[in-house]
Write a protein that holds these residues in place. Sequence first.
Motif, PDB file in Angstrom:
ATOM      1  N   THR A 174      37.694 -28.341  29.929  1.00  0.00           N
ATOM      2  CA  THR A 174      38.505 -29.398  29.311  1.00  0.00           C
ATOM      3  C   THR A 174      39.112 -29.002  27.988  1.00  0.00           C
ATOM      4  O   THR A 174      39.716 -29.819  27.319  1.00  0.00           O
ATOM      5  CB  THR A 174      37.634 -30.648  29.090  1.00  0.00           C
ATOM      6  OG1 THR A 174      36.537 -30.308  28.260  1.00  0.00           O
ATOM      7  CG2 THR A 174      37.157 -31.201  30.404  1.00  0.00           C
ATOM      8  N   PHE A 175      38.971 -27.741  27.554  1.00  0.00           N
ATOM      9  CA  PHE A 175      39.581 -27.363  26.290  1.00  0.00           C
ATOM     10  C   PHE A 175      39.791 -25.866  26.238  1.00  0.00           C
ATOM     11  O   PHE A 175      39.189 -25.089  26.950  1.00  0.00           O
ATOM     12  CB  PHE A 175      38.705 -27.791  25.095  1.00  0.00           C
ATOM     13  CG  PHE A 175      37.347 -27.139  25.097  1.00  0.00           C
ATOM     14  CD1 PHE A 175      37.141 -25.887  24.545  1.00  0.00           C
ATOM     15  CD2 PHE A 175      36.273 -27.802  25.684  1.00  0.00           C
ATOM     16  CE1 PHE A 175      35.890 -25.305  24.557  1.00  0.00           C
ATOM     17  CE2 PHE A 175      35.022 -27.205  25.708  1.00  0.00           C
ATOM     18  CZ  PHE A 175      34.822 -25.962  25.145  1.00  0.00           C
TER      19      PHE A 175
ATOM     20  N   SER B  43      44.385 -38.041  29.512  1.00  0.00           N
ATOM     21  CA  SER B  43      45.378 -37.917  28.441  1.00  0.00           C
ATOM     22  C   SER B  43      45.069 -36.702  27.579  1.00  0.00           C
ATOM     23  O   SER B  43      43.914 -36.311  27.400  1.00  0.00           O
ATOM     24  CB  SER B  43      45.401 -39.179  27.582  1.00  0.00           C
ATOM     25  OG  SER B  43      45.804 -40.299  28.338  1.00  0.00           O
ATOM     26  N   LYS B  44      46.095 -36.105  27.026  1.00  0.00           N
ATOM     27  CA  LYS B  44      45.966 -34.831  26.313  1.00  0.00           C
ATOM     28  C   LYS B  44      45.556 -35.055  24.859  1.00  0.00           C
ATOM     29  O   LYS B  44      46.098 -35.920  24.165  1.00  0.00           O
ATOM     30  CB  LYS B  44      47.294 -34.082  26.369  1.00  0.00           C
ATOM     31  CG  LYS B  44      47.276 -32.711  25.719  1.00  0.00           C
ATOM     32  CD  LYS B  44      48.539 -31.918  26.020  1.00  0.00           C
ATOM     33  CE  LYS B  44      49.766 -32.580  25.440  1.00  0.00           C
ATOM     34  NZ  LYS B  44      50.986 -31.753  25.610  1.00  0.00           N
TER      35      LYS B  44
ATOM     36  N   LYS C  13      42.517 -27.584  22.235  1.00  0.00           N
ATOM     37  CA  LYS C  13      42.933 -28.596  23.184  1.00  0.00           C
ATOM     38  C   LYS C  13      41.763 -29.211  23.939  1.00  0.00           C
ATOM     39  O   LYS C  13      40.769 -28.543  24.206  1.00  0.00           O
ATOM     40  CB  LYS C  13      43.935 -28.004  24.176  1.00  0.00           C
ATOM     41  CG  LYS C  13      45.217 -27.520  23.503  1.00  0.00           C
ATOM     42  CD  LYS C  13      46.263 -27.084  24.510  1.00  0.00           C
ATOM     43  CE  LYS C  13      47.545 -26.656  23.799  1.00  0.00           C
ATOM     44  NZ  LYS C  13      48.602 -26.274  24.762  1.00  0.00           N
ATOM     45  N   GLY C  14      41.929 -30.468  24.271  1.00  0.00           N
ATOM     46  CA  GLY C  14      40.939 -31.181  25.065  1.00  0.00           C
ATOM     47  C   GLY C  14      41.619 -32.302  25.813  1.00  0.00           C
ATOM     48  O   GLY C  14      42.845 -32.320  25.952  1.00  0.00           O
ATOM     49  N   ALA C  15      40.840 -33.224  26.297  1.00  0.00           N
ATOM     50  CA  ALA C  15      41.408 -34.321  27.074  1.00  0.00           C
ATOM     51  C   ALA C  15      40.537 -35.556  26.944  1.00  0.00           C
ATOM     52  O   ALA C  15      39.344 -35.484  26.621  1.00  0.00           O
ATOM     53  CB  ALA C  15      41.536 -33.922  28.542  1.00  0.00           C
TER      54      ALA C  15
ATOM     55  N   PHE D  85      37.157 -39.016  23.913  1.00  0.00           N
ATOM     56  CA  PHE D  85      37.491 -37.594  24.008  1.00  0.00           C
ATOM     57  C   PHE D  85      36.499 -36.771  23.186  1.00  0.00           C
ATOM     58  O   PHE D  85      35.796 -37.290  22.296  1.00  0.00           O
ATOM     59  CB  PHE D  85      38.916 -37.325  23.516  1.00  0.00           C
ATOM     60  CG  PHE D  85      39.097 -37.506  22.025  1.00  0.00           C
ATOM     61  CD1 PHE D  85      38.853 -36.458  21.140  1.00  0.00           C
ATOM     62  CD2 PHE D  85      39.526 -38.725  21.504  1.00  0.00           C
ATOM     63  CE1 PHE D  85      39.022 -36.626  19.770  1.00  0.00           C
ATOM     64  CE2 PHE D  85      39.677 -38.893  20.133  1.00  0.00           C
ATOM     65  CZ  PHE D  85      39.433 -37.843  19.262  1.00  0.00           C
ATOM     66  N   SER D  86      36.463 -35.503  23.471  1.00  0.00           N
ATOM     67  CA  SER D  86      35.641 -34.559  22.706  1.00  0.00           C
ATOM     68  C   SER D  86      36.301 -33.187  22.796  1.00  0.00           C
ATOM     69  O   SER D  86      36.700 -32.755  23.876  1.00  0.00           O
ATOM     70  CB  SER D  86      34.217 -34.497  23.266  1.00  0.00           C
ATOM     71  OG  SER D  86      33.451 -33.548  22.561  1.00  0.00           O
TER      72      SER D  86
END
Length: 548
Positions: free
Chosen positions: A15-16, A56-57, A76-78, A86-87
Amino acid sequence: MKHRFPVVLCFSALTFFACSDGDSHAGGTTEAENSIAIVDKVVAGVSQKGPLINGSKIQVFELEGSTMIQTGSVFKGAVTSDNGDFSVAHINLKSQYALLEATGPYYSELTGKITASPITLNALTDLSDRENVNINLLTHMEYERALWLVHNDSLSVKDAKLQADREILSAFVKDSLDESPEDLNIFGEGESNAALLAVSVLMQLGRTESEFSKAVADFVGDIQQDGVWDDSTAKAFAADEAYSANLDTIRKNILSWKISEKIPAFEKYVELFWNGAYGLNVCNSEMEGAILPNVNTKSKLYKSKFRCKEGHWELYELFVEKESLYTTEYPEVDMMTLAKVADMDCSNSMYCPRNCRNVSDPIQGKVCSRVNTELDDGSDTYGYIWWTTDKSSNVVWPGGDLGYGFEAASRDKYGYLYGIAEVGDVEKPYAIVGFDVSGLEGNGNNLKDWKGLCVAYTSTEDMFITLRSPGDSSITNFDYYQAKLPATSSIVNADVSWDKFVQQGWGKKLNRDDVVQNVSQVHFKYFQPGIRASFKIFAIGKFGTCNQ
């Protein structure tokens, strides 16, 4: 001390991911003195307009410590749930400052549904002392203003954010926040969370998704340099939408997301916003029963009246603009603002109530307690103040009677002529305060040498001076010569020369000089249907004599 760290490696996960450009910075700047490096940090929070949806970004941009310019490093994550959670892990920065950015569709408070279009929200943060950063509309509105204060007013990031927060909140609902916007949550308890949700609702009311995004961008641009929301049209639009909004439906929409059973009391801040935008005081026990007009000229409800009842302002009387026969463009009169009545020298005017207070001498009273035209038809009735109205209208005298006449009581109590004209909401109403130039016989008089009239006054509505001649109503079909005195809350001395008097155009055209040489009465007149005009007259005189 300067801190230097080795090049940050690229990370990747489900996720990142994050990539750095090493020691280089945008524009070739060097690291700031006293910057604190961030090493392998996890940043979590919630992203909300309503909540941004799962997937979502989220992006974390490194900012150079002294210039706040992005260095090119991004992590980056989501969003991982429809709650907006988010995290982002493994964040490595050379300074503690970062820009968080959330992009995606969101749950709309207005519809209860997911929007078709995405939104992008920002948050400027100092990661040296926090692991939790919430991204919301207040953090987004704060960002550009805070950066401007850092760059132009040399404020610290902390102080810049605090000032931006105060300015944003004062534009909407309250003077300050109890918490940083980065700690706020629209599902949280307390006043600050309620204020966040109120602002989120206020900015979207009455707007499509694209219009909402533009409105937010316009607000951010408006406050960037001076911290003031100057767009009176946008503010009035938001107030009108807030007044008519069904807040119960909005609350039900938010509950339908089944994220939380508790929603802060945002409704009171929505209400306080439109109350303030309309110029209404806080509706409390001291204001109970008060009736006040909406004074916002950009509002759709301008001039409508509201009544304070049990802690809330409710519409009492809807103002509807009616077409009037009086459509002439009136010439502007010469006006001078007076600081206070005491600054006036009205000793040479024909009528100066403050010089007539408690006059008991009958000879002196004749001179100063009426308009001293020095024109007597022999009846010794010249210049006395009288008033007349149609059946639907009224003139109220707050000074009462005291046993010797309303005008005299007003004069003695206040030191000026103070009345309230209540004009009926019918066709062709009128409320008139006037005087006879030479007496009640109604003879015409040549006033050409007066050159005009002067009046020192205040009035909450436009007031008109009308010249009357014997038998003129049948000649002109009530199309008299008159001049407009604009509404004013400040005391003004208006000099109105005879050439400022005009007819309205529907009756027989008369020669102005002929009328000026045949004046029997002077009227101070209100004829606008449905108005309630408070007026104060401090002096009446020949042209140029009211403040000499």
